[in-house]
Motif scaffolding. Structure first.
Motif, PDB file in Angstrom:
ATOM      1  N   GLY A 246     -79.440 -54.497 -63.222  1.00 57.78           N
ATOM      2  CA  GLY A 246     -79.587 -54.382 -64.676  1.00 57.78           C
ATOM      3  C   GLY A 246     -80.601 -53.295 -64.999  1.00 57.78           C
ATOM      4  N   ALA A 247     -80.183 -52.263 -65.710  1.00 54.63           N
ATOM      5  CA  ALA A 247     -81.108 -51.196 -66.133  1.00 54.63           C
ATOM      6  C   ALA A 247     -80.832 -50.958 -67.605  1.00 54.63           C
ATOM      7  CB  ALA A 247     -80.869 -49.930 -65.317  1.00 54.63           C
ATOM      8  N   TYR A 248     -81.899 -50.912 -68.405  1.00 54.99           N
ATOM      9  CA  TYR A 248     -81.741 -50.801 -69.859  1.00 54.99           C
ATOM     10  C   TYR A 248     -82.460 -49.558 -70.366  1.00 54.99           C
ATOM     11  CZ  TYR A 248     -80.176 -55.586 -69.385  1.00 54.99           C
ATOM     12  OH  TYR A 248     -79.483 -56.708 -69.008  1.00 54.99           O
ATOM     13  N   PHE A 262     -85.919 -49.897 -68.509  1.00 54.60           N
ATOM     14  CA  PHE A 262     -86.487 -51.182 -68.070  1.00 54.60           C
ATOM     15  C   PHE A 262     -85.542 -51.809 -67.054  1.00 54.60           C
ATOM     16  CE2 PHE A 262     -86.952 -55.901 -68.981  1.00 54.60           C
ATOM     17  CZ  PHE A 262     -88.124 -56.036 -68.255  1.00 54.60           C
ATOM     18  N   LYS A 263     -86.104 -52.208 -65.908  1.00 56.17           N
ATOM     19  CA  LYS A 263     -85.286 -52.845 -64.873  1.00 56.17           C
ATOM     20  C   LYS A 263     -85.900 -54.204 -64.516  1.00 56.17           C
ATOM     21  CE  LYS A 263     -83.727 -49.803 -61.695  1.00 56.17           C
ATOM     22  NZ  LYS A 263     -83.779 -48.649 -60.757  1.00 56.17           N
ATOM     23  N   PRO A 264     -85.338 -55.297 -65.061  1.00 59.15           N
ATOM     24  CA  PRO A 264     -85.917 -56.626 -64.811  1.00 59.15           C
ATOM     25  C   PRO A 264     -85.653 -57.106 -63.387  1.00 59.15           C
ATOM     26  CG  PRO A 264     -84.262 -56.672 -66.593  1.00 59.15           C
ATOM     27  CD  PRO A 264     -84.126 -55.359 -65.901  1.00 59.15           C
ATOM     28  N   LEU A 356     -90.995 -50.607 -66.001  1.00 62.88           N
ATOM     29  CA  LEU A 356     -90.679 -49.787 -67.174  1.00 62.88           C
ATOM     30  C   LEU A 356     -91.010 -48.356 -66.779  1.00 62.88           C
ATOM     31  CD1 LEU A 356     -89.880 -50.171 -70.250  1.00 62.88           C
ATOM     32  CD2 LEU A 356     -92.273 -49.725 -70.723  1.00 62.88           C
ATOM     33  N   GLN A 357     -89.999 -47.511 -66.813  1.00 64.75           N
ATOM     34  CA  GLN A 357     -90.200 -46.129 -66.361  1.00 64.75           C
ATOM     35  C   GLN A 357     -89.881 -45.150 -67.479  1.00 64.75           C
ATOM     36  OE1 GLN A 357     -87.502 -44.112 -63.270  1.00 64.75           O
ATOM     37  NE2 GLN A 357     -89.422 -44.390 -62.167  1.00 64.75           N
ATOM     38  N   LYS A 358     -90.674 -44.116 -67.542  1.00 68.93           N
ATOM     39  CA  LYS A 358     -90.450 -43.096 -68.570  1.00 68.93           C
ATOM     40  C   LYS A 358     -89.069 -42.463 -68.377  1.00 68.93           C
ATOM     41  CE  LYS A 358     -92.618 -39.184 -70.741  1.00 68.93           C
ATOM     42  NZ  LYS A 358     -93.857 -38.610 -71.149  1.00 68.93           N
ATOM     43  N   PHE A 359     -88.340 -42.374 -69.457  1.00 63.68           N
ATOM     44  CA  PHE A 359     -87.016 -41.757 -69.400  1.00 63.68           C
ATOM     45  C   PHE A 359     -87.168 -40.248 -69.303  1.00 63.68           C
ATOM     46  CE2 PHE A 359     -83.341 -39.696 -71.249  1.00 63.68           C
ATOM     47  CZ  PHE A 359     -82.284 -40.364 -70.666  1.00 63.68           C
ATOM     48  N   ARG A 360     -86.427 -39.628 -68.395  1.00 66.67           N
ATOM     49  CA  ARG A 360     -86.460 -38.177 -68.269  1.00 66.67           C
ATOM     50  C   ARG A 360     -85.143 -37.588 -68.754  1.00 66.67           C
ATOM     51  NH1 ARG A 360     -91.481 -36.529 -68.047  1.00 66.67           N
ATOM     52  NH2 ARG A 360     -92.556 -36.924 -66.101  1.00 66.67           N
ATOM     53  N   ILE A 399     -81.417 -38.647 -57.945  1.00 65.24           N
ATOM     54  CA  ILE A 399     -82.261 -37.486 -58.263  1.00 65.24           C
ATOM     55  C   ILE A 399     -81.691 -36.867 -59.542  1.00 65.24           C
ATOM     56  CG2 ILE A 399     -83.206 -35.286 -57.494  1.00 65.24           C
ATOM     57  CD1 ILE A 399     -82.591 -36.119 -54.616  1.00 65.24           C
ATOM     58  N   LEU A 400     -82.495 -36.864 -60.591  1.00 65.62           N
ATOM     59  CA  LEU A 400     -82.030 -36.294 -61.858  1.00 65.62           C
ATOM     60  C   LEU A 400     -82.256 -34.786 -61.852  1.00 65.62           C
ATOM     61  CD1 LEU A 400     -83.586 -38.887 -64.358  1.00 65.62           C
ATOM     62  CD2 LEU A 400     -81.244 -38.841 -63.475  1.00 65.62           C
ATOM     63  N   VAL A 401     -81.354 -34.080 -62.491  1.00 62.56           N
ATOM     64  CA  VAL A 401     -81.518 -32.632 -62.613  1.00 62.56           C
ATOM     65  C   VAL A 401     -81.952 -32.336 -64.048  1.00 62.56           C
ATOM     66  CG1 VAL A 401     -80.412 -30.382 -62.379  1.00 62.56           C
ATOM     67  CG2 VAL A 401     -79.683 -32.287 -60.922  1.00 62.56           C
TER      68      VAL A 401
HETATM   69  N1  LIG Z   1     -86.413 -42.435 -65.500  1.00 64.56           N
HETATM   70  C1  LIG Z   1     -85.131 -42.247 -65.826  1.00 64.56           C
HETATM   71  N2  LIG Z   1     -84.772 -41.288 -66.686  1.00 64.56           N
HETATM   72  C2  LIG Z   1     -83.487 -41.088 -67.028  1.00 64.56           C
HETATM   73  N3  LIG Z   1     -82.464 -41.834 -66.572  1.00 64.56           N
HETATM   74  C3  LIG Z   1     -82.746 -42.821 -65.701  1.00 64.56           C
HETATM   75  C4  LIG Z   1     -84.087 -43.073 -65.282  1.00 64.56           C
HETATM   76  N4  LIG Z   1     -84.068 -44.110 -64.423  1.00 64.56           N
HETATM   77  C5  LIG Z   1     -82.785 -44.489 -64.307  1.00 64.56           C
HETATM   78  N5  LIG Z   1     -81.976 -43.724 -65.071  1.00 64.56           N
HETATM   79  C6  LIG Z   1     -80.515 -43.855 -65.206  1.00 64.56           C
HETATM   80  O1  LIG Z   1     -80.201 -45.217 -65.373  1.00 64.56           O
HETATM   81  C7  LIG Z   1     -79.045 -45.576 -64.647  1.00 64.56           C
HETATM   82  C8  LIG Z   1     -79.327 -46.749 -63.731  1.00 64.56           C
HETATM   83  O2  LIG Z   1     -80.537 -46.508 -63.045  1.00 64.56           O
HETATM   84  P1  LIG Z   1     -80.753 -46.714 -61.497  1.00 64.56           P
HETATM   85  O3  LIG Z   1     -79.890 -45.796 -60.702  1.00 64.56           O
HETATM   86  O4  LIG Z   1     -82.211 -46.585 -61.255  1.00 64.56           O
HETATM   87  O5  LIG Z   1     -80.312 -48.205 -61.370  1.00 64.56           O
HETATM   88  P2  LIG Z   1     -79.959 -49.057 -60.072  1.00 64.56           P
HETATM   89  O6  LIG Z   1     -79.230 -50.255 -60.513  1.00 64.56           O
HETATM   90  O7  LIG Z   1     -81.199 -49.290 -59.298  1.00 64.56           O
HETATM   91  O8  LIG Z   1     -79.016 -48.011 -59.312  1.00 64.56           O
HETATM   92  P3  LIG Z   1     -78.492 -47.924 -57.793  1.00 64.56           P
HETATM   93  O9  LIG Z   1     -77.212 -48.674 -57.766  1.00 64.56           O
HETATM   94  O10 LIG Z   1     -78.305 -46.425 -57.640  1.00 64.56           O
HETATM   95  O11 LIG Z   1     -79.510 -48.445 -56.865  1.00 64.56           O
HETATM   96  C9  LIG Z   1     -78.594 -44.324 -63.916  1.00 64.56           C
HETATM   97  O12 LIG Z   1     -77.583 -43.713 -64.692  1.00 64.56           O
HETATM   98  C10 LIG Z   1     -79.812 -43.449 -63.914  1.00 64.56           C
HETATM   99  O13 LIG Z   1     -79.460 -42.101 -63.940  1.00 64.56           O
END
Ligand SMILES: Nc1ncnc2c1ncn2[C@@H]1O[C@H](COP(=O)(O)OP(=O)(O)OP(=O)(O)O)[C@@H](O)[C@H]1O
Length: 549
Positions: A246-248, A262-264, A356-360, A399-401
């Motif tokens: 879950g990522a929000y 946010f990743k709970p 909670l991570q800063k969105f890039r 890795i974000l570009v």
């Molecule tokens: N700091 C950030 N800034 C911008 N986008 C983000 C950031 N962190 C995560 N995302 C986006 O959120 C989505 C899910 O995040 P993430 O890949 O971290 O989740 P996950 O469930 O841990 O994934 P995985 O299955 O790759 O382990 C992805 O599309 C990712 O690009």
């Protein structure tokens, strides 16, 4: 009634009493007690050998309070600190509860109305019934006070918007906006909010601070504030369709941009509330070998803490580390927009804990494009981070570009560090290994940075932030840092060093696993961790010499 209190004494207050004959002579075996009479407190020195009866008699003789009217109690010294840094000190009986402390605070001034107070200790909200003795197990305690101010809220329609005016009284503490739920950051502010949106108060986002001596970096305070502002205005978390957990995406107050992710922990892959329907882990092991379900957020935060800038561990306001891990903090969060399979009820306060991570802002991930356009330095900084942290999940999608500055320079941003610092090297994977930049040697700058790394100091730093790394993870981290330092010193490329950590085939052990096995066989059973690491170092040197150019 005179109350005689044996109480922990602050060093400074002790020193100031030391030479004052008024409180009695200061001898090494003397104890400072407080005589509390209708609100005022009189310090007095007694000897360790004095009996309670003799002390009471002395009080009767010198101060005039009858022995029968004296009550002896062991008090707690409590400091209440407001978000603005104001401090109050109380001496309270141990069997008193939080509600009693609030009453004492309320007596300090009109601005501390009982119903507005919220007390926390170590990041945990304290209910009125909680006994002080339970909270302050180790004597002196610092409680944090947040005053939730009521304010006049007026809304009027201006063309297609609502204009919302919030007025708070002049004594309102401006900095009380970190907690989120009822925050009002200015004395009187005007917000324009889109039509049909309402001011909502059914949410909360708060940092979890284990060590109260840590001051939150500005960038983290800002991250929490903007996230909270967005929720306050009614902009809901938006669940990512990507990723296995879950990522929000959390929006800002304009609703036009994301500010954080946010990743709970209860929605991680294989955790109970995972929204992607992955099976729940039977033995607690996470999706990757050597990681635990529910610890992803800890690892995400650890990656940020350990991503030191070139100058050394991050200072208060420095945002970017060497590899550019976005600012990340552990928070507790309450909002109906997260995954609650049993249904959501704000009143039940079922907080979600997570990172909670800063969105890039980005133009995609490395998965979406060929690697040729990536600057060598950008790939190298990520290789350094991944090797150090033995990352078990560095696929190109993580890795974000981004495009930086006016000339649109490509910057790579590493995200998703929930599988860093594993207990073993079993699942290490690095997609960058197959990119041409990985075959270039590290620059002198990067080698200098690698030289400055110190695994022991890093383990201590994590401990200071509240994560006492389990022995196995600490061992992996020590070995990976050792490998990075030795490899860089010998002039090896990221490809050569990284290859040592990754398996050629699923069934075959990686070189680092072989080194560890050989080192284990070379030491006697029951040897110390230090002896084992010496053995690893020795075997590693030999294997690296075989690889050196
Ligand atoms: N700091 C950030 N800034 C911008 N986008 C983000 C950031 N962190 C995560 N995302 C986006 O959120 C989505 C899910 O995040 P993430 O890949 O971290 O989740 P996950 O469930 O841990 O994934 P995985 O299955 O790759 O382990 C992805 O599309 C990712 O690009």
């Amino acid at each position: 009634m005179a109350n005689v209190a044996l109480s922990p004494v602050y060093e400074e207050s002790l020193n100031s009493f030391k030479y004052s004959s008024h409180f009695g002579p200061h001898l090494d075996d003397s104890i400072l007690i407080y005589l509390s009479v209708s609100g005022s407190v009189i310090p007095m020195r007694i000897m360790e050998t004095d009996s309670i009866a003799s002390v009471k008699l002395r009080i009767q003789t010198f101060k005039g309070f009858f022995v029968k009217k004296q009550k002896l109690s062991n008090l707690l010294a409590i400091t209440v600190r407001t978000v603005c840094g104001k401090e109050f000190e109380f001496h309270v009986e141990r069997n008193r509860n939080v509600g009693y402390v609030k009453q004492q605070i309320a007596k300090k001034g009109k601005e501390f109305d009982l119903k507005d107070q919220e007390l926390t200790c170590g990041g945990e909200a304290l209910e009125d019934q909680r006994l002080l003795d339970d909270i302050c197990k180790y004597n002196d305690a610092v409680l944090h006070l947040l005053v939730k101010r009521s304010a006049k809220v007026r809304a009027k329609t201006v063309e297609k918007d609502f204009e919302l005016t919030i007025e708070a009284s002049s004594s309102f503490e401006k900095k009380a906006n970190i907690g989120g739920e009822y925050q009002l950051s200015e004395l009187s502010l005007t917000h324009k909010i889109p039509e049909r949106k309402q001011l909502r108060r059914n949410f909360l986002v708060e940092p979890i601070i284990v060590n109260l001596s840590i001051k939150l970096p500005l960038v983290i305070e800002e991250l929490i504030k903007t996230t909270s502002d967005g929720l306050q205005i009614g902009n809901k978390p938006i669940q990512s369709s990507e990723g296995s957990g879950g990522a929000y995406f959390m929006q800002d107050s304009s609703g036009l941009k994301y500010v954080s992710v946010f990743k709970p922990i209860d929605e991680e892959p294989m955790a109970v509330n995972n929204p992607q329907g992955l099976p729940v882990s039977v033995d607690g092991e996470g999706l990757k070998k050597g990681t635990r379900v529910g610890q992803g957020a800890l690892r995400e935060v650890a990656a940020y803490i350990l991503d030191h800038p070139k100058e050394g561990p991050r200072s208060y306001d420095k945002e970017n580390g060497f590899a550019g891990v976005p600012p990340t903090v552990m928070v507790k969060c309450l909002h109906g927009g997260f995954n609650y399979p049993e249904g959501y009820d704000y009143a039940s306060k079922s907080f979600k804990i997570g990172s909670l991570q800063k969105f890039r802002k980005n133009i995609g991930s490395c998965e979406d494009m060929g690697p040729r356009a990536f600057p060598v330095y950008e790939v190298h900084k990520i290789s350094v981070l991944d090797i150090r942290l033995a990352n078990a999940d560095r696929h190109a999608g993580n890795i974000l570009v981004c495009k930086d500055g006016e000339d649109g320079q490509i910057v790579l941003i590493p995200i998703d560090h929930g599988y860093c610092l594993p207990e073993s090297f079993e699942d290490c994977t690095f997609d960058w290994l197959y990119w041409p930049q990985a075959r270039e040697p590290y620059s002198t700058d990067t080698i200098d940075y690698i030289k400055s790394l110190d695994a022991e100091a890093d383990i201590e730093l994590l401990k200071f932030h509240g994560w006492d790394l389990p022995l196995e993870c600490a061992r992996t981290f020590r070995i990976s840092t050792m490998l990075l330092k030795k490899g860089a010193e010998k002039g090896l490329t990221p490809f050569s060093i990284g290859s040592i950590m990754c398996k050629d085939t699923l069934k075959k052990k990686s070189v680092i696993e072989q080194i560890i096995q050989e080192a284990e066989e070379a030491v006697l059973p029951g040897s110390s961790e230090g002896a084992f690491l010496d053995s690893v170092s020795w075997v590693m040197d030999r294997r690296l010499d075989e690889l050196s150019p």
